[in-house]
Design an enzyme around this catalytic site. Structure first.
Site, PDB file in Angstrom:
ATOM      1  N   HIS A 260       3.896  14.167   0.126  1.00 52.46           N
ATOM      2  CA  HIS A 260       3.438  15.456  -0.378  1.00 52.46           C
ATOM      3  C   HIS A 260       4.650  16.372  -0.437  1.00 52.46           C
ATOM      4  O   HIS A 260       5.580  16.222   0.360  1.00 52.46           O
ATOM      5  CB  HIS A 260       2.395  16.076   0.554  1.00 52.46           C
ATOM      6  CG  HIS A 260       1.124  15.299   0.629  1.00 52.46           C
ATOM      7  ND1 HIS A 260       0.183  15.299  -0.382  1.00 52.46           N
ATOM      8  CD2 HIS A 260       0.636  14.469   1.572  1.00 52.46           C
ATOM      9  CE1 HIS A 260      -0.827  14.515  -0.053  1.00 52.46           C
ATOM     10  NE2 HIS A 260      -0.580  13.991   1.127  1.00 52.46           N
TER      11      HIS A 260
ATOM     12  N   HIS B  58      -5.553  -0.212   5.887  1.00 55.80           N
ATOM     13  CA  HIS B  58      -5.179   0.508   7.116  1.00 55.80           C
ATOM     14  C   HIS B  58      -6.245   0.520   8.215  1.00 55.80           C
ATOM     15  O   HIS B  58      -6.774   1.574   8.553  1.00 55.80           O
ATOM     16  CB  HIS B  58      -4.743   1.933   6.802  1.00 55.80           C
ATOM     17  CG  HIS B  58      -5.489   2.643   5.698  1.00 55.80           C
ATOM     18  ND1 HIS B  58      -6.861   2.757   5.672  1.00 55.80           N
ATOM     19  CD2 HIS B  58      -5.048   3.272   4.586  1.00 55.80           C
ATOM     20  CE1 HIS B  58      -7.223   3.423   4.600  1.00 55.80           C
ATOM     21  NE2 HIS B  58      -6.147   3.748   3.912  1.00 55.80           N
TER      22      HIS B  58
ATOM     23  N   HIS C 207       1.913   5.068  -2.338  1.00 55.67           N
ATOM     24  CA  HIS C 207       1.484   6.054  -3.343  1.00 55.67           C
ATOM     25  C   HIS C 207       2.732   6.626  -4.004  1.00 55.67           C
ATOM     26  O   HIS C 207       3.433   7.424  -3.396  1.00 55.67           O
ATOM     27  CB  HIS C 207       0.677   7.188  -2.690  1.00 55.67           C
ATOM     28  CG  HIS C 207      -0.584   6.731  -2.015  1.00 55.67           C
ATOM     29  ND1 HIS C 207      -1.815   6.732  -2.647  1.00 55.67           N
ATOM     30  CD2 HIS C 207      -0.806   6.252  -0.771  1.00 55.67           C
ATOM     31  CE1 HIS C 207      -2.748   6.276  -1.804  1.00 55.67           C
ATOM     32  NE2 HIS C 207      -2.157   5.981  -0.661  1.00 55.67           N
TER      33      HIS C 207
ATOM     34  N   GLY D 236      -1.478  12.410   5.057  1.00 60.39           N
ATOM     35  CA  GLY D 236      -0.422  11.495   4.643  1.00 60.39           C
ATOM     36  C   GLY D 236       0.973  12.056   4.762  1.00 60.39           C
ATOM     37  O   GLY D 236       1.172  13.263   4.872  1.00 60.39           O
TER      38      GLY D 236
ATOM     39  N   ASP E 145       1.625   2.838   3.781  1.00 58.96           N
ATOM     40  CA  ASP E 145       0.737   3.916   3.315  1.00 58.96           C
ATOM     41  C   ASP E 145       1.570   5.166   3.006  1.00 58.96           C
ATOM     42  O   ASP E 145       1.182   6.290   3.323  1.00 58.96           O
ATOM     43  CB  ASP E 145      -0.377   4.234   4.301  1.00 58.96           C
ATOM     44  CG  ASP E 145      -1.521   5.029   3.639  1.00 58.96           C
ATOM     45  OD1 ASP E 145      -1.449   5.260   2.418  1.00 58.96           O
ATOM     46  OD2 ASP E 145      -2.465   5.416   4.354  1.00 58.96           O
TER      47      ASP E 145
ATOM     48  N   ASN F 256      -4.750   6.516  -7.132  1.00 59.28           N
ATOM     49  CA  ASN F 256      -5.236   7.908  -7.049  1.00 59.28           C
ATOM     50  C   ASN F 256      -4.207   8.914  -7.581  1.00 59.28           C
ATOM     51  O   ASN F 256      -3.761   9.812  -6.882  1.00 59.28           O
ATOM     52  CB  ASN F 256      -5.657   8.263  -5.620  1.00 59.28           C
ATOM     53  CG  ASN F 256      -4.522   8.156  -4.619  1.00 59.28           C
ATOM     54  OD1 ASN F 256      -3.534   7.456  -4.855  1.00 59.28           O
ATOM     55  ND2 ASN F 256      -4.650   8.841  -3.502  1.00 59.28           N
TER      56      ASN F 256
ATOM     57  N   HIS G 206       0.856  -1.199   0.000  1.00 57.97           N
ATOM     58  CA  HIS G 206       0.000   0.000   0.000  1.00 57.97           C
ATOM     59  C   HIS G 206       0.886   1.241   0.000  1.00 57.97           C
ATOM     60  O   HIS G 206       1.308   1.732   1.040  1.00 57.97           O
ATOM     61  CB  HIS G 206      -0.909  -0.007   1.229  1.00 57.97           C
ATOM     62  CG  HIS G 206      -1.942   1.070   1.223  1.00 57.97           C
ATOM     63  ND1 HIS G 206      -3.214   0.885   1.700  1.00 57.97           N
ATOM     64  CD2 HIS G 206      -1.902   2.354   0.798  1.00 57.97           C
ATOM     65  CE1 HIS G 206      -3.906   2.014   1.576  1.00 57.97           C
ATOM     66  NE2 HIS G 206      -3.121   2.924   1.032  1.00 57.97           N
TER      67      HIS G 206
ATOM     68  N   ARG H  41       2.623   8.351  -6.778  1.00 60.31           N
ATOM     69  CA  ARG H  41       2.179   9.662  -7.300  1.00 60.31           C
ATOM     70  C   ARG H  41       2.360   9.866  -8.800  1.00 60.31           C
ATOM     71  O   ARG H  41       1.906  10.870  -9.324  1.00 60.31           O
ATOM     72  CB  ARG H  41       2.888  10.821  -6.567  1.00 60.31           C
ATOM     73  CG  ARG H  41       2.737  10.814  -5.050  1.00 60.31           C
ATOM     74  CD  ARG H  41       1.321  10.956  -4.611  1.00 60.31           C
ATOM     75  NE  ARG H  41       1.215  11.285  -3.173  1.00 60.31           N
ATOM     76  CZ  ARG H  41       0.122  11.118  -2.458  1.00 60.31           C
ATOM     77  NH1 ARG H  41      -0.973  10.621  -3.022  1.00 60.31           N
ATOM     78  NH2 ARG H  41       0.095  11.443  -1.178  1.00 60.31           N
TER      79      ARG H  41
ATOM     80  N   ASP I 281      -8.626   3.666  -3.067  1.00 58.98           N
ATOM     81  CA  ASP I 281      -8.002   4.181  -1.838  1.00 58.98           C
ATOM     82  C   ASP I 281      -7.939   5.708  -1.806  1.00 58.98           C
ATOM     83  O   ASP I 281      -7.606   6.355  -2.798  1.00 58.98           O
ATOM     84  CB  ASP I 281      -6.589   3.635  -1.672  1.00 58.98           C
ATOM     85  CG  ASP I 281      -5.972   4.075  -0.357  1.00 58.98           C
ATOM     86  OD1 ASP I 281      -6.587   3.795   0.690  1.00 58.98           O
ATOM     87  OD2 ASP I 281      -4.925   4.740  -0.372  1.00 58.98           O
TER      88      ASP I 281
END
Lengths: 430, 316
Positions: free
Chosen positions: A309, A232, A62, A324, A305, A94, A60, A64, A152
């Site tokens: 950013h 999660h 990201h 996050g 997770d 996502n 899991h 990006r 998600d």
């Protein structure tokens, strides 16, 4: 090219193996596992006192890419993975655009092979654009090689839609990963609802939002027979309901993040946006329930997770910050510090939750095990090396972490992907 | 006396301010009130200092009383509001703070919709930060002026039953009052609908009620909070009519309180909703005096944090 990892403790739960032995790697595959192996001309890594495990898998994360490369891209994200001891990650859909069609999956797989340092798997969206209105082309994406379906970041709000999605997904033997938070109860909130949020004056995301969502989707799993994987989990009720579902023999599994195992909402008293995430960091009673769920096997996997950013996006007033933070480089250390050291799980169980089980859940037959003839994806780590987390030294582009400045005990030392060293002593070499 | 010095300290809230520090501020405020009531309101202890009022949310009384407080003390005071600032051009709050702080600013008085924004500001820039209200978190100078007003009439807060009525969940005034008045020995009671006052708040050392008469029984002080009319849309209460009937403070329900009960309201009031007009303008009401005390208390805060000392140099 060959590599000999000597003298480490092999922890290989898929084979019930826990012993001091050497591993010889040749041409990207595991050539031999045994005592006193020798190989002329092989690079030798002395793993004495260290754990040698099948490559860790973060199911899991990201990365990006595409579209949000100011936060992360395949290269920086997989460098972070390598630094954290992960040989493979599964990235969520996502992105911009959303990964909701096979053409995108095929293109991104190529791109990740070109620029990635570790292996990248893709999770396809359940709904087009993550809007919860139209099904994405699940079958087409399954054929293109995605490992699971998930919206998600968004709860699939419409129950009838979720029912159809689960029924449809079940044809392809891919699980549906559920971000379970009832939107109407939490959409304005920024942290766990409880005394701390009341004192801080911050609008909460109550535990019951997750409880209800998990209840609904377990009922739908029972009805449809589809494999539901709760992303999660963070509440005691969610853990209890997954436990009950498993006892009934339902196809329900779940995962937990290292951060939910490490922190409580007391940590939010300074309004530090690094601690802001969804689901939120909850109170100690919930954290204890998560540890209990890990201990008795209710919780199948530990995840990062990793949700990076750009620093300037997180460097704002608490309620304005996005959810996050970057977890790949601290996850193993946090788990060893907060789960292994207090004796909640053995090292074998930790490897099981961070490699063996994720491989099984994602249907990866070439991972999660150390076995002669299989690809040499290997993680070597220390369980007792202490280090201070410094976010400025992260490989990820997302330089925000609630672990920043904390001392963790346990650290990845060597990451090997297809027989090639991609990280050694904290330095990413690819 | 004398050991407490607030020079250089930011005032983010009352949670982390001691009883002795509160007493010092209130003692100095008493001297400042003399200045406010006098013909010559200029005491130039902050001459050569500059204060920026950074108000990211609308405000009448807090902003103007901070501005006058600074000016009475001889400081240069400017006001910045979001509509007239680079925030509308997308400048981040950190960059706005940096810009403001590099103009030789000694203190920034800030109001912000985000809880914790003043604490964040202290991590971004060097000037003293005075919180003039952060979201639903704290509004320390309001609580200080509430306490000052109570002291003026009652002499002490020790053992007083103080009822805070209304929308506690969304109120920064309530939280600061709870922290400050509890330290000063008051017995705090909260009352309002179950949707706006959570029983869990009792862990803050207060008593929670949902029955107005029960709450007002034997009360010495009632602080009536403003009902934020937009809350109706979040189903927190059904209608203004019902709120006024069940939770409004009027002469009738006040019969349960002590005879010499005093009424506070931080303003702006919704007369006829949370407070009946005849109560707002009664002898028991200190509401207008609170405004005057607001200037004195803010003078005390600016004086003590920027200038320092214990106020002994000021005339009694």
């Amino acid at each position: 090219m060959s590599l000999l990892i000597k003298g480490g403790t092999i922890v290989n739960p898929a084979k019930g193996q826990h012993e001091v032995a050497d591993i010889l790697v040749e041409n990207g595959l595991i050539k031999a596992i045994g005592q006193h192996l020798a190989a002329d001309g092989a690079d030798v890594y002395d793993a004495t006192g260290l754990i040698v495990a099948p490559g860790l898998i973060d199911m899991h994360t990201h990365l990006r890419e595409p579209g949000q490369e100011s936060k992360e891209d395949f290269h920086s994200g997989t460098q972070a993975a390598a630094a954290g001891g992960f040989t493979r990650v599964a990235t969520m859909a996502n992105t911009t655009p959303v990964v909701d069609n096979a053409a995108l999956v095929r293109g991104l797989k190529k791109q990740a092979e070109l620029t990635g340092v570790v292996k990248v798997e893709f999770i396809g969206a359940i709904s087009k654009g993550l809007e919860g209105k139209e099904l994405s082309e699940m079958g087409d994406m399954a054929q293109a090689g995605i490992v699971a379906f998930s919206d998600d970041g968004h709860y699939v709000q419409n129950a009838a839609f979720m029912r159809r999605a689960m029924e449809y997904a079940s044809m392809f033997n891919k699980m549906v990963i559920d971000h379970a938070e009832e939107t109407s109860l939490c959409k304005e909130g920024h942290m766990h609802e409880g005394l701390v949020s009341y004192e801080l004056g911050v609008i909460g995301r109550p535990a019951v939002a997750e409880d209800m969502a998990v209840d609904r989707d377990i009922l739908l799993a029972e009805m449809t027979g589809a494999h539901l994987h709760v992303a999660h989990v963070s509440t005691k009720h969610a853990v209890e309901e997954v436990r009950r579902a498993k006892a009934k023999g339902l196809p329900v599994t779940c995962e937990v993040t290292a951060q939910h195992l490490s922190f409580t909402d007391e940590c939010l008293r300074e309004y530090n946006p690094a601690f802001k995430m969804a689901p939120p960091i909850r109170s100690e009673d919930h954290r204890q329930a998560l540890l209990e769920g890990l201990k008795d096997g209710t919780i199948d996997a530990i995840i990062t997770d990793h949700a990076p950013h750009a620093f300037e996006e997180k460097d704002v007033e608490f309620c304005c910050a996005p959810n996050g933070f970057s977890g790949l480089e601290t996850s193993l250390g946090a788990v060893l510090t907060n789960v292994y050291k207090p004796g909640v799980l053995t090292i074998d169980q930790i490897v099981e939750r961070m490699s063996t089980n994720p491989a099984r859940l994602l249907g990866l037959t070439d991972a999660g095990v150390l076995e002669v003839g299989k690809p040499a994806d290997i993680t070597v780590f220390s369980t007792d090396e202490s280090w201070i987390v410094d976010r400025n030294k992260f490989y990820t582009k997302g330089k925000t972490s609630p672990f920043d400045g904390l001392t963790l005990t346990g650290k990845a030392k060597l990451t090997v992907v297809d027989g090639e060293i991609v990280m050694k002593e904290g330095v990413v070499t690819a | 006396m004398g050991t407490v010095n607030l020079k250089g300290r930011s005032l983010l809230g009352l949670e982390h301010v001691s009883k002795e520090e509160i007493e010092l501020i209130l003692r100095v405020a008493k001297k400042m009130k003399k200045v406010v009531l006098s013909d010559d309101k200029k005491i130039p202890y902050l001459k050569g200092k500059s204060i920026v009022n950074l108000f990211m949310e609308p405000s009448t009384r807090t902003r103007s009383s901070f501005e006058l407080a600074g000016k009475y003390l001889g400081a240069d005071v400017i006001n910045i509001t979001p509509s007239g600032s680079s925030m509308v051009k997308g400048e981040s709050f950190r960059d706005t703070l940096l810009t403001v702080s590099y103009m030789g600013t000694d203190a920034i008085v800030m109001r912000h919709k985000a809880e914790g924004a003043p604490l964040y500001a202290t991590k971004c820039v060097k000037p003293i930060i005075v919180n003039a209200g952060d979201g639903a978190h704290e509004h320390p100078t309001q609580a200080l002026l509430d306490m000052y007003s109570i002291l003026e009439r009652k002499g002490s807060l020790e053992g007083l039953k103080v009822v805070i009525a209304g929308d506690i969940m969304h109120s920064r005034v309530a939280r600061s009052d709870i922290y400050g008045m509890t330290k000063m020995g008051a017995d705090i009671h909260l009352v309002g609908p179950r949707t706006l006052v959570y029983p869990e708040l009792e862990k803050m050392g207060v008593t929670v009620h949902h029955d107005i008469r029960e709450a007002l029984e034997g009360a010495d002080v009632v602080n009536v909070l403003r009902i934020q009319l937009e809350r109706i849309h979040s189903a927190l209460y059904p209608t203004n009519r019902e709120y006024a009937r069940i939770f409004g403070i009027n002469k009738e329900v006040l019969k349960a309180a002590k005879k010499d009960v005093m009424i506070l309201h931080p303003g702006p009031m919704n007369r006829g909703l949370e407070i009946a007009p005849d109560v707002a303008y009664s002898d028991e009401s200190m509401i207008q005096e609170q405004v005057r005390n607001g200037v004195s208390v803010r003078m005390a805060v600016l004086y003590l944090t920027i200038h320092g000392g214990d106020g002994s140099e000021l005339a009694d």
